[in-house]
Design a protein around this motif. Structure first.
Motif, PDB file in Angstrom:
ATOM      1  N   UNK A  15       0.833  -1.204   0.000  1.00 30.55           N
ATOM      2  CA  UNK A  15       0.000   0.000   0.000  1.00 30.55           C
ATOM      3  C   UNK A  15       0.871   1.258   0.000  1.00 30.55           C
ATOM      4  N   UNK A  16       0.323   2.322  -0.511  1.00 32.55           N
ATOM      5  CA  UNK A  16       1.045   3.587  -0.558  1.00 32.55           C
ATOM      6  C   UNK A  16       1.471   4.005   0.847  1.00 32.55           C
ATOM      7  N   UNK A  17       2.675   4.504   0.958  1.00 31.52           N
ATOM      8  CA  UNK A  17       3.190   4.952   2.241  1.00 31.52           C
ATOM      9  C   UNK A  17       3.950   3.891   3.011  1.00 31.52           C
ATOM     10  N   UNK A  18       3.998   2.668   2.485  1.00 34.78           N
ATOM     11  CA  UNK A  18       4.734   1.584   3.141  1.00 34.78           C
ATOM     12  C   UNK A  18       5.950   1.249   2.285  1.00 34.78           C
ATOM     13  N   UNK A  19       7.112   1.264   2.911  1.00 33.55           N
ATOM     14  CA  UNK A  19       8.355   0.916   2.239  1.00 33.55           C
ATOM     15  C   UNK A  19       8.874  -0.381   2.841  1.00 33.55           C
ATOM     16  N   UNK A  20       9.289  -1.297   1.981  1.00 28.95           N
ATOM     17  CA  UNK A  20       9.817  -2.584   2.409  1.00 28.95           C
ATOM     18  C   UNK A  20      11.276  -2.670   2.002  1.00 28.95           C
ATOM     19  N   UNK A  21      12.136  -3.124   2.925  1.00 25.59           N
ATOM     20  CA  UNK A  21      13.549  -3.252   2.583  1.00 25.59           C
ATOM     21  C   UNK A  21      14.236  -4.207   3.549  1.00 25.59           C
TER      22      UNK A  21
END
Length: 173
Positions: A15-21
Motif C-alpha cells: 500500500x502507498x506509504x509503506x516501504x519494504x527493505x
C-alpha cells in the motif's frame, strides 16, 4: 480458491506509504523495539500476561542479538510506515518465515500483509515451492486470511501455543 487469493496478495505491491527493505545493522534498535512492543502488547492471547513467558519470548529480541542475525546473513526485513519502522520479518532459505511482528501503533494498516507478501516473494524467487511458519494464537487468523493453511497439530514453545502452517507459492496448487 482461498489459496489463489493468497497468491495474488503475495505478489501485489505494498500500500502507498509503506516501504519494504532489508534491515541493516543500523536498524537494530528500531527492530528490537518493534519486536518487544508487538510481543508484549499484541500477543496477550499467547503469553496471558505472564512475565516469565514474556521474558522468555523477548530474551533474544535485543539489539545485540538482532545485529548478530544480520551480520550472520539472516534475511531480516522491515516495513516502514509514516517514517518509522512499523514491522519486522525474517525468513530462511529453507522456505521458513521466522519472524513477522507489527508494532502496535501500526496495526490494521496493511503493514503486516505487505511485509508477509514481500517475504513470500523472496522465498518464491529463491525457488521455494512452499513456505512454512509457526503461527501464534494472535496471528493465526491473519495468516489464514492471507491464504495460509494449518498443517499439523498445534505444538508449544515454552508454554506458548504454536500452529504450524504452510502456503504454496505456486498459484496452481
Amino acid at each position: 480458491m482461498q489459496n489463489k487469493r493468497g497468491i495474488s496478495q503475495a505478489f501485489s505491491q505494498p500500500p502507498e506509504g509503506i516501504t519494504l527493505r532489508r534491515a541493516t545493522v543500523f536498524d537494530v534498535f528500531d527492530l528490537s523495539r518493534v519486536l518487544i512492543r508487538s510481543i508484549t502488547e499484541l500477543c496477550g492471547a499467547d503469553h496471558q500476561g505472564d512475565p516469565r513467558s514474556i521474558a522468555l519470548w523477548t530474551a533474544n529480541k535485543d539489539a545485540a542479538t538482532i545485529r548478530g542475525w544480520i551480520e550472520a546473513g539472516s534475511q531480516i526485513w522491515l516495513a516502514e510506515h509514516a517514517g518509522q519502522v512499523a514491522a519486522v520479518g525474517g525468513l530462511s532459505c529453507a522456505g521458513l518465515i521466522t519472524l513477522l511482528y507489527v508494532d502496535p501503533a501500526h496495526t490494521r494498516r496493511g503493514v503486516g500483509a505487505a511485509l508477509l507478501s514481500k517475504l513470500e516473494q523472496q522465498l518464491a524467487a529463491a525457488g521455494c515451492a512452499t513456505a512454512t511458519l509457526d503461527a501464534t494464537c494472535t496471528a493465526r487468523a491473519f495468516y489464514i486470511r492471507q491464504g495460509w493453511q494449518p498443517t499439523d497439530a498445534p505444538g508449544e514453545w515454552n508454554g506458548i501455543p504454536q500452529f504450524p502452517m504452510r502456503k504454496s507459492l505456486h498459484p496452481t496448487d
